[in-house]
Scaffold this motif. Structure first.
Motif, PDB file in Angstrom:
ATOM      1  N   HIS A 192       0.761  -1.240  -0.142  1.00  0.00           N
ATOM      2  CA  HIS A 192       0.021   0.107  -0.134  1.00  0.00           C
ATOM      3  C   HIS A 192       1.109   1.322   0.095  1.00  0.00           C
ATOM      4  N   PRO A 193       1.263   1.826  -1.224  1.00  0.00           N
ATOM      5  CA  PRO A 193       2.377   2.760  -1.215  1.00  0.00           C
ATOM      6  C   PRO A 193       1.877   4.055  -0.442  1.00  0.00           C
ATOM      7  N   ILE A 194       0.660   4.393  -0.402  1.00  0.00           N
ATOM      8  CA  ILE A 194       0.353   5.443   0.408  1.00  0.00           C
ATOM      9  C   ILE A 194      -0.527   4.850   1.450  1.00  0.00           C
ATOM     10  N   LYS A 195      -0.539   5.102   2.623  1.00  0.00           N
ATOM     11  CA  LYS A 195      -1.445   4.478   3.622  1.00  0.00           C
ATOM     12  C   LYS A 195      -2.748   4.855   3.429  1.00  0.00           C
ATOM     13  N   ALA A 196      -3.540   3.854   3.330  1.00  0.00           N
ATOM     14  CA  ALA A 196      -4.959   4.191   3.403  1.00  0.00           C
ATOM     15  C   ALA A 196      -5.616   4.487   2.058  1.00  0.00           C
ATOM     16  N   HIS A 197      -4.549   4.552   0.973  1.00  0.00           N
ATOM     17  CA  HIS A 197      -4.876   5.207  -0.139  1.00  0.00           C
ATOM     18  C   HIS A 197      -4.486   4.327  -1.323  1.00  0.00           C
ATOM     19  N   GLY A 198      -5.123   2.993  -1.436  1.00  0.00           N
ATOM     20  CA  GLY A 198      -4.688   2.217  -2.547  1.00  0.00           C
ATOM     21  C   GLY A 198      -3.905   1.079  -2.223  1.00  0.00           C
ATOM     22  N   ARG A 199      -4.004  -0.150  -2.840  1.00  0.00           N
ATOM     23  CA  ARG A 199      -3.417  -1.158  -2.723  1.00  0.00           C
ATOM     24  C   ARG A 199      -2.874  -1.838  -4.097  1.00  0.00           C
ATOM     25  N   GLU A 200      -1.888  -2.520  -3.902  1.00  0.00           N
ATOM     26  CA  GLU A 200      -1.286  -3.301  -5.219  1.00  0.00           C
ATOM     27  C   GLU A 200      -0.844  -4.732  -4.937  1.00  0.00           C
ATOM     28  N   ASP A 201      -0.985  -5.552  -5.853  1.00  0.00           N
ATOM     29  CA  ASP A 201      -0.508  -6.900  -5.719  1.00  0.00           C
ATOM     30  C   ASP A 201       0.830  -7.040  -6.318  1.00  0.00           C
ATOM     31  N   LEU A 202       1.699  -7.780  -5.731  1.00  0.00           N
ATOM     32  CA  LEU A 202       3.089  -8.187  -6.125  1.00  0.00           C
ATOM     33  C   LEU A 202       3.247  -9.535  -6.500  1.00  0.00           C
ATOM     34  N   ALA A 203       4.290  -9.777  -7.472  1.00  0.00           N
ATOM     35  CA  ALA A 203       4.505 -11.370  -7.616  1.00  0.00           C
ATOM     36  C   ALA A 203       5.916 -11.740  -6.868  1.00  0.00           C
ATOM     37  N   SER A 204       6.716 -10.874  -6.488  1.00  0.00           N
ATOM     38  CA  SER A 204       7.732 -11.103  -5.634  1.00  0.00           C
ATOM     39  C   SER A 204       8.142  -9.615  -4.988  1.00  0.00           C
ATOM     40  N   VAL A 205       9.175  -9.947  -3.953  1.00  0.00           N
ATOM     41  CA  VAL A 205       9.583  -8.539  -3.197  1.00  0.00           C
ATOM     42  C   VAL A 205      10.962  -8.827  -2.438  1.00  0.00           C
ATOM     43  N   LEU A 206      12.053  -7.819  -2.472  1.00  0.00           N
ATOM     44  CA  LEU A 206      12.793  -8.319  -1.707  1.00  0.00           C
ATOM     45  C   LEU A 206      12.838  -7.518  -0.377  1.00  0.00           C
ATOM     46  N   LEU A 207      12.672  -8.291   0.572  1.00  0.00           N
ATOM     47  CA  LEU A 207      12.533  -8.046   1.922  1.00  0.00           C
ATOM     48  C   LEU A 207      13.866  -7.518   2.669  1.00  0.00           C
ATOM     49  N   SER A 208      14.079  -6.695   3.800  1.00  0.00           N
ATOM     50  CA  SER A 208      15.391  -6.185   4.039  1.00  0.00           C
ATOM     51  C   SER A 208      15.040  -6.417   5.709  1.00  0.00           C
ATOM     52  N   ALA A 209      16.176  -6.774   6.258  1.00  0.00           N
ATOM     53  CA  ALA A 209      16.118  -7.124   7.901  1.00  0.00           C
ATOM     54  C   ALA A 209      15.876  -5.857   8.648  1.00  0.00           C
ATOM     55  N   GLY A 210      14.979  -5.926   9.390  1.00  0.00           N
ATOM     56  CA  GLY A 210      14.448  -4.661  10.173  1.00  0.00           C
ATOM     57  C   GLY A 210      13.568  -3.614   9.505  1.00  0.00           C
TER      58      GLY A 210
ATOM     59  N   CYS B 143      10.258  -2.563   6.908  1.00  0.00           N
ATOM     60  CA  CYS B 143       8.690  -3.027   6.423  1.00  0.00           C
ATOM     61  C   CYS B 143       8.907  -3.597   4.855  1.00  0.00           C
ATOM     62  N   LEU B 144       7.888  -4.039   4.359  1.00  0.00           N
ATOM     63  CA  LEU B 144       7.984  -4.379   3.200  1.00  0.00           C
ATOM     64  C   LEU B 144       8.121  -3.303   2.188  1.00  0.00           C
ATOM     65  N   PRO B 145       9.005  -3.508   1.080  1.00  0.00           N
ATOM     66  CA  PRO B 145       9.350  -2.324   0.554  1.00  0.00           C
ATOM     67  C   PRO B 145       8.252  -1.254  -0.168  1.00  0.00           C
ATOM     68  N   PHE B 146       8.356   0.120   0.159  1.00  0.00           N
ATOM     69  CA  PHE B 146       7.285   0.636  -0.265  1.00  0.00           C
ATOM     70  C   PHE B 146       5.963   0.855   0.198  1.00  0.00           C
ATOM     71  N   ASP B 147       5.914  -0.274   1.308  1.00  0.00           N
ATOM     72  CA  ASP B 147       4.496  -0.138   2.072  1.00  0.00           C
ATOM     73  C   ASP B 147       4.315   1.078   2.955  1.00  0.00           C
ATOM     74  N   ARG B 148       3.373   1.562   2.634  1.00  0.00           N
ATOM     75  CA  ARG B 148       3.100   2.984   3.746  1.00  0.00           C
ATOM     76  C   ARG B 148       4.052   3.747   3.624  1.00  0.00           C
TER      77      ARG B 148
ATOM     78  N   GLU C 125       5.254   3.244  -9.677  1.00  0.00           N
ATOM     79  CA  GLU C 125       6.465   3.242 -10.473  1.00  0.00           C
ATOM     80  C   GLU C 125       7.791   3.404  -9.723  1.00  0.00           C
ATOM     81  N   GLU C 126       8.530   2.519  -9.260  1.00  0.00           N
ATOM     82  CA  GLU C 126       9.651   2.804  -8.066  1.00  0.00           C
ATOM     83  C   GLU C 126      10.632   3.559  -8.690  1.00  0.00           C
ATOM     84  N   ASP C 127      10.849   3.534  -9.973  1.00  0.00           N
ATOM     85  CA  ASP C 127      12.091   4.134 -10.487  1.00  0.00           C
ATOM     86  C   ASP C 127      11.967   5.851 -10.535  1.00  0.00           C
ATOM     87  N   SER C 128      10.583   6.252 -10.675  1.00  0.00           N
ATOM     88  CA  SER C 128      10.341   7.545 -10.555  1.00  0.00           C
ATOM     89  C   SER C 128       9.675   8.088  -9.606  1.00  0.00           C
TER      90      SER C 128
END
Length: 247
Positions: free
Chosen positions: A10-28, A30-35, A73-76
């Motif tokens: 959910h890139p913007i908290k409470a303002h939309g969701r998107e489904d992903l096929a995969s993601v790279l998690l980092s220790a400590g 949140c899920l990347p770009f979630d909220r 769009e993560e790059d921009s």
């Protein structure tokens, strides 16, 4: 065998969701770009960094927001928002020049008697509802059990979770607190239950309240909890259909 069935952010908290096929998690983290961003309302009292949800426009107070979907769009760092009652909006949350257009777009979805959206903020971590950087883990079996109790099919998107597990026994996620989950290359530790709010009462297709999930949870199970928060101990890539190993 337990498997990972859905990955959502959910890139913007409470303002939309998107489904992903995969993601790279980092220790400590949140899920990347979630909220990654949150919409502060005009009565917000913000401090530097993470802030509690009372400072933000959210589905518990504005159920129409629950029908927003998002594409990042993560790059921009550009987000496209869609809602059944609004035209599509493509904008950059970090660009002050784009803020007026976003506020004009979202204002009709917010009750006029509530504090109105005023600005978009971000922090060094996701603006999740937990005070620690978390990943929300939920069970499809629990969702089916609650749906049966309520006599209606409940969408996964009511609950705004990150990782949905299949083949875990219904409500078995609560017994995982303190245990570790290996998913793909990542290891997570389950920390605590998630207590739910009125946002889950809204249909995520329409943004209209159509089911009393809170009463159903309380009357059938004696609590208002659904899902658990986990922290990432070891980062790594996870993908749909990965096997989930319990430790």
């Amino acid at each position: 065998m337990i498997r990972l069935a859905h990955i959502c952010r959910h890139p913007i908290k409470a303002h939309g969701r998107e489904d992903l096929a995969s993601v790279l998690l980092s220790a400590g983290a949140c899920l990347p770009f979630d909220r990654h961003w949150a919409v502060a309302h005009e009565a917000a009292k913000l401090e530097a960094g993470w802030n509690p949800c009372a400072n933000f426009t959210r589905g518990a107070k504005a159920p129409a927001l629950m029908a927003i979907t998002a594409a990042l769009e993560e790059d921009s760092l550009t987000v496209t928002l869609r809602h059944p009652e609004r035209p599509d909006l493509r904008f950059r949350p970090d660009d002050p020049a784009d803020l007026p257009g976003f506020l004009d777009w979202v204002r009709p979805l917010c009750p006029p008697e509530r504090a109105q959206p005023a600005r978009i903020v971000s922090a060094g971590r996701g603006m999740t509802d937990s005070e620690f950087p978390s990943v929300a883990v939920l069970s499809l079996a629990s969702l089916r059990d609650l749906s049966a109790k309520m006599g209606q099919d409940l969408s996964i998107h009511r609950w705004r979770g990150n990782l949905w597990l299949e083949h875990l026994p219904a409500w078995g996620e609560f017994s995982l607190i303190g245990r570790e989950l290996r998913i793909g290359d990542a290891v997570l530790r389950v920390e605590e239950r998630i207590t739910r709010c009125r946002a889950t009462m809204a249909d995520p297709d329409t943004g209209r309240i159509d089911g009393d999930t809170l009463t159903a949870l309380a009357e059938n199970y004696g609590h208002r909890d659904f899902g658990v928060y986990a922290t990432v101990l070891h980062g790594g890539r996870i993908a749909l259909n990965d096997t989930v190993e319990l430790r």
